[in-house]
Design an enzyme around this catalytic site. Structure first.
Site, PDB file in Angstrom:
ATOM      1  N   THR A  56      56.310 -87.035 -36.148  1.00  0.00           N
ATOM      2  CA  THR A  56      55.190 -87.595 -36.901  1.00  0.00           C
ATOM      3  C   THR A  56      53.943 -86.732 -36.776  1.00  0.00           C
ATOM      4  OG1 THR A  56      53.631 -89.456 -36.900  1.00  0.00           O
ATOM      5  CG2 THR A  56      54.765 -89.043 -34.849  1.00  0.00           C
ATOM      6  N   ASP A  57      53.079 -86.821 -37.781  1.00  0.00           N
ATOM      7  CA  ASP A  57      51.797 -86.095 -37.712  1.00  0.00           C
ATOM      8  C   ASP A  57      50.899 -86.646 -36.598  1.00  0.00           C
ATOM      9  OD1 ASP A  57      51.109 -88.522 -38.899  1.00  0.00           O
ATOM     10  OD2 ASP A  57      50.122 -87.636 -40.644  1.00  0.00           O
ATOM     11  N   GLU A  58      51.239 -87.851 -36.093  1.00  0.00           N
ATOM     12  CA  GLU A  58      50.381 -88.454 -35.056  1.00  0.00           C
ATOM     13  C   GLU A  58      50.400 -87.658 -33.759  1.00  0.00           C
ATOM     14  OE1 GLU A  58      50.256 -92.651 -34.603  1.00  0.00           O
ATOM     15  OE2 GLU A  58      50.691 -93.017 -36.703  1.00  0.00           O
ATOM     16  N   TYR A  70      52.433 -94.745 -28.550  1.00  0.00           N
ATOM     17  CA  TYR A  70      53.436 -94.354 -29.553  1.00  0.00           C
ATOM     18  C   TYR A  70      53.418 -92.836 -29.766  1.00  0.00           C
ATOM     19  CZ  TYR A  70      55.244 -93.180 -34.176  1.00  0.00           C
ATOM     20  OH  TYR A  70      55.897 -92.561 -35.205  1.00  0.00           O
ATOM     21  N   LYS A 108      56.255 -89.905 -28.950  1.00  0.00           N
ATOM     22  CA  LYS A 108      56.846 -89.007 -29.954  1.00  0.00           C
ATOM     23  C   LYS A 108      56.595 -87.539 -29.561  1.00  0.00           C
ATOM     24  CE  LYS A 108      58.595 -89.987 -33.369  1.00  0.00           C
ATOM     25  NZ  LYS A 108      60.022 -90.297 -33.688  1.00  0.00           N
TER      26      LYS A 108
HETATM   27  P1  NAD Z   1      61.264 -98.473 -38.327  1.00  0.00           P
HETATM   28  O1  NAD Z   1      60.574 -99.137 -37.175  1.00  0.00           O
HETATM   29  O2  NAD Z   1      61.184 -99.088 -39.679  1.00  0.00           O
HETATM   30  O3  NAD Z   1      62.810 -98.287 -37.983  1.00  0.00           O
HETATM   31  C1  NAD Z   1      63.263 -97.883 -36.722  1.00  0.00           C
HETATM   32  C2  NAD Z   1      64.771 -98.121 -36.657  1.00  0.00           C
HETATM   33  O4  NAD Z   1      65.236 -97.634 -35.395  1.00  0.00           O
HETATM   34  C3  NAD Z   1      65.170 -99.600 -36.732  1.00  0.00           C
HETATM   35  O5  NAD Z   1      66.279 -99.764 -37.579  1.00  0.00           O
HETATM   36  C4  NAD Z   1      65.531 -99.953 -35.296  1.00  0.00           C
HETATM   37  O6  NAD Z   1      66.508-100.983 -35.194  1.00  0.00           O
HETATM   38  C5  NAD Z   1      66.070 -98.611 -34.804  1.00  0.00           C
HETATM   39  N1  NAD Z   1      65.973 -98.492 -33.347  1.00  0.00           N
HETATM   40  C6  NAD Z   1      64.901 -98.743 -32.552  1.00  0.00           C
HETATM   41  N2  NAD Z   1      65.210 -98.538 -31.267  1.00  0.00           N
HETATM   42  C7  NAD Z   1      66.507 -98.110 -31.241  1.00  0.00           C
HETATM   43  C8  NAD Z   1      67.389 -97.722 -30.208  1.00  0.00           C
HETATM   44  N3  NAD Z   1      67.011 -97.741 -28.928  1.00  0.00           N
HETATM   45  N4  NAD Z   1      68.641 -97.340 -30.546  1.00  0.00           N
HETATM   46  C9  NAD Z   1      69.042 -97.329 -31.836  1.00  0.00           C
HETATM   47  N5  NAD Z   1      68.267 -97.709 -32.850  1.00  0.00           N
HETATM   48  C10 NAD Z   1      66.999 -98.090 -32.558  1.00  0.00           C
HETATM   49  O7  NAD Z   1      60.684 -96.992 -38.329  1.00  0.00           O
HETATM   50  P2  NAD Z   1      60.406 -96.003 -39.562  1.00  0.00           P
HETATM   51  O8  NAD Z   1      59.044 -96.255 -40.080  1.00  0.00           O
HETATM   52  O9  NAD Z   1      61.560 -96.008 -40.468  1.00  0.00           O
HETATM   53  O10 NAD Z   1      60.357 -94.613 -38.777  1.00  0.00           O
HETATM   54  C11 NAD Z   1      61.545 -93.858 -38.564  1.00  0.00           C
HETATM   55  C12 NAD Z   1      61.198 -92.586 -37.816  1.00  0.00           C
HETATM   56  O11 NAD Z   1      60.254 -91.822 -38.551  1.00  0.00           O
HETATM   57  C13 NAD Z   1      60.560 -92.838 -36.445  1.00  0.00           C
HETATM   58  O12 NAD Z   1      61.070 -91.892 -35.557  1.00  0.00           O
HETATM   59  C14 NAD Z   1      59.087 -92.612 -36.691  1.00  0.00           C
HETATM   60  O13 NAD Z   1      58.456 -92.165 -35.528  1.00  0.00           O
HETATM   61  C15 NAD Z   1      59.111 -91.549 -37.762  1.00  0.00           C
HETATM   62  N6  NAD Z   1      57.975 -91.509 -38.692  1.00  0.00           N
HETATM   63  C16 NAD Z   1      57.587 -92.629 -39.370  1.00  0.00           C
HETATM   64  C17 NAD Z   1      56.556 -92.553 -40.301  1.00  0.00           C
HETATM   65  C18 NAD Z   1      56.115 -93.744 -41.094  1.00  0.00           C
HETATM   66  O14 NAD Z   1      55.131 -93.653 -41.838  1.00  0.00           O
HETATM   67  N7  NAD Z   1      56.787 -94.880 -41.029  1.00  0.00           N
HETATM   68  C19 NAD Z   1      55.902 -91.331 -40.500  1.00  0.00           C
HETATM   69  C20 NAD Z   1      56.311 -90.208 -39.770  1.00  0.00           C
HETATM   70  C21 NAD Z   1      57.359 -90.306 -38.876  1.00  0.00           C
HETATM   71  O1  TDX Z   2      46.724-104.942 -40.337  1.00  0.00           O
HETATM   72  C1  TDX Z   2      46.424-103.723 -40.365  1.00  0.00           C
HETATM   73  N1  TDX Z   2      45.151-103.376 -40.708  1.00  0.00           N
HETATM   74  C2  TDX Z   2      44.728-102.086 -40.736  1.00  0.00           C
HETATM   75  O2  TDX Z   2      43.559-101.818 -41.042  1.00  0.00           O
HETATM   76  C3  TDX Z   2      47.367-102.679 -40.063  1.00  0.00           C
HETATM   77  C4  TDX Z   2      48.779-103.009 -39.707  1.00  0.00           C
HETATM   78  C5  TDX Z   2      46.929-101.376 -40.113  1.00  0.00           C
HETATM   79  N2  TDX Z   2      45.638-101.087 -40.416  1.00  0.00           N
HETATM   80  C6  TDX Z   2      45.216 -99.662 -40.441  1.00  0.00           C
HETATM   81  C7  TDX Z   2      45.545 -98.864 -39.200  1.00  0.00           C
HETATM   82  C8  TDX Z   2      45.769 -97.476 -39.746  1.00  0.00           C
HETATM   83  O3  TDX Z   2      44.531 -96.796 -39.841  1.00  0.00           O
HETATM   84  O4  TDX Z   2      45.955 -99.032 -41.502  1.00  0.00           O
HETATM   85  C9  TDX Z   2      46.319 -97.694 -41.148  1.00  0.00           C
HETATM   86  C10 TDX Z   2      47.836 -97.572 -41.239  1.00  0.00           C
HETATM   87  O5  TDX Z   2      48.379 -98.358 -40.188  1.00  0.00           O
HETATM   88  P1  TDX Z   2      49.958 -98.446 -39.937  1.00  0.00           P
HETATM   89  O6  TDX Z   2      50.622 -98.882 -41.194  1.00  0.00           O
HETATM   90  O7  TDX Z   2      50.166 -99.239 -38.699  1.00  0.00           O
HETATM   91  O8  TDX Z   2      50.342 -96.910 -39.746  1.00  0.00           O
HETATM   92  P2  TDX Z   2      49.842 -95.782 -38.715  1.00  0.00           P
HETATM   93  O9  TDX Z   2      49.249 -96.368 -37.497  1.00  0.00           O
HETATM   94  O10 TDX Z   2      49.019 -94.808 -39.492  1.00  0.00           O
HETATM   95  O11 TDX Z   2      51.259 -95.130 -38.304  1.00  0.00           O
HETATM   96  C11 TDX Z   2      52.270 -94.876 -39.317  1.00  0.00           C
HETATM   97  O12 TDX Z   2      52.265 -93.538 -39.711  1.00  0.00           O
HETATM   98  C12 TDX Z   2      52.728 -92.569 -38.788  1.00  0.00           C
HETATM   99  C13 TDX Z   2      53.652 -95.265 -38.806  1.00  0.00           C
HETATM  100  O13 TDX Z   2      53.653 -96.619 -38.391  1.00  0.00           O
HETATM  101  C14 TDX Z   2      54.095 -94.355 -37.688  1.00  0.00           C
HETATM  102  O14 TDX Z   2      55.426 -94.683 -37.293  1.00  0.00           O
HETATM  103  C15 TDX Z   2      54.062 -92.931 -38.196  1.00  0.00           C
HETATM  104  O15 TDX Z   2      54.383 -92.037 -37.176  1.00  0.00           O
END
Ligand code: NAD
Ligand code: TDX
Length: 342
Positions: A125-127, A153, A157
């Protein structure tokens, strides 16, 4: 080609499973998922009968289970999406983030070493780069930007990323890492900003914006991320990191207002609440490397993607309403119940 996709019952992982089964009709896709609160088997219903697909309920930290799966499937590629992914939850309960995100990654890579693999791909992730100041719009994260994490988190990562690079250097494991910006699209779990605001707006419930809502995120339609990973596992250079993002920066407050507008709901639903601890101000990816080396560019513009996403949530009420009617209610109460208005 046999690909193990971990976390394939979650948001991005499931979209990747769909993308790969459609794009590569001769590949076998094996989804390994623990089915935590964030994983839903119903999400994968449409592919369960596909002969090229197998689902296995398994924890990536379960070494014996992971090894057995590797023995059975002899995967060519592993793409690791499995993670605890929600920043707010990591602030409440960091430990499971360290366990799954770091130790789980280790277990997977150990299995890759033991059984052999063409590629281990870590979805990061970019985080991991921390945040950028709002008053420097000229700054972007490149692959050379130092790791500088803010939340448990992002620290977990980053720890995993370092371990992946260590396994490459020490054991010559053929790895790649992608660091993507915020995704949005179908099957996004309703605890995250965009689906949470859509669900609350549809129920005429308050829309809880953290602080002033001026934080900036760089939004990418999930299918564009899936396409980037597909390119990296096939054409990316071993040992390299690729940033993935679409130069689509938006303030949180503007996203929430846009969702109100699209759903015909009043902005008076917006409530400014206590800020997230350690809240990152701005994320912004420089995707030059993946563009020049692999020819990747995002295809879905935000205006189009957000409309498609809202439409998807309107057409799949059952999917997310089932989720928010269960354990999620306790989570919501804990996270937002006592959150002061600001
Ligand atoms: P999500 O929380 O929607 O899904 C995570 C999945 O992993 C779920 O199906 C969960 O059951 C499974 N999981 C969790 N712990 C596990 C374990 N111990 N063993 C096996 N399975 C397990 O997450 P997402 O938003 O789809 O993110 C997927 C990946 O992408 C993550 O690694 C996250 O860090 C990365 N990522 C997410 C975003 C975003 O915006 N959502 C952006 C950049 C990177
Ligand atoms: O109720 C809310 N109110 C609010 O203002 C929530 C849930 C979020 N926010 C803000 C926090 C963040 O600035 O919105 C922005 C986005 O929040 P999230 O959806 O929780 O995402 P973020 O924290 O940016 O992280 C996401 O992007 C990077 C994913 O959850 C991560 O898994 C990924 O790595």
């Amino acid at each position: 080609m046999v690909i193990i996709v971990t976390g394939g019952a979650g948001f991005i992982g499931s979209n990747f499973v769909f993308y790969m089964l459609k794009k590569h009709s001769n590949y076998r896709i094996v989804c390994l998922d623990k089915l935590t609160y964030a994983g839903n088997l119903s999400t994968l219903a449409s592919v369960m009968d596909n002969p090229n697909f197998r689902f296995v309920k398994l924890d990536i930290c379960d070494r014996a289970g992971v090894n057995q799966l590797f023995e059975e499937e002899k995967p060519d590629v592993v793409v690791n999406f499995a993670a605890e992914s929600h920043v707010d939850r990591s602030i409440e309960t960091p430990e499971i983030f360290l366990k799954t995100n770091i130790l789980g990654t280790q277990v997977l890579m150990d299995a890759c070493r033991q059984y052999g693999i063409q590629r281990y791909h870590q979805v990061s992730t970019d985080e991991v780069y921390g945040d950028l100041p709002l008053n420097r719009p000229d700054l972007f994260f490149t692959e050379e930007t130092p790791i500088h994490t803010s939340s448990p988190y992002s620290a977990s990562k980053a720890g995993a990323d370092l371990l992946v690079m260590a396994y490459h250097r020490t054991y010559n494991l053929p790895v790649t890492i992608s660091r993507c910006s915020n995704n949005y699209g179908p099957y996004h779990f309703p605890e995250k900003l965009i689906p949470l605001m859509i669900a609350n707006a549809l129920a005429d419930k308050p829309l809880p914006v953290y602080g002033e809502g001026l934080n900036v995120r760089d939004w990418l339609y999930v299918e564009d991320h899936c396409r980037a990973i597909d390119l990296i596992i096939h054409k990316g250079k071993v040992g390299e990191v690729y940033n993935v993002g679409g130069h689509n920066e938006m303030k949180n407050i503007d996203i929430v207002k846009l969702i109100c507008k699209e759903l015909g709901k009043p902005e008076s639903l917006i409530v400014h609440v206590e800020d997230r601890k350690g809240h990152d101000m701005r994320y912004a990816i420089d995707p030059t490397k993946i563009h020049t080396e692999l020819g990747w560019l995002p295809e879905t513009k935000f205006e189009e993607g957000i409309k498609k996403t809202i439409q998807w949530y309107l057409e799949h009420m059952e999917w997310w309403q089932t989720i928010i009617s269960g354990e999620y209610r306790n989570y919501y109460e804990k996270m937002y119940g006592n959150r002061a208005e600001v």
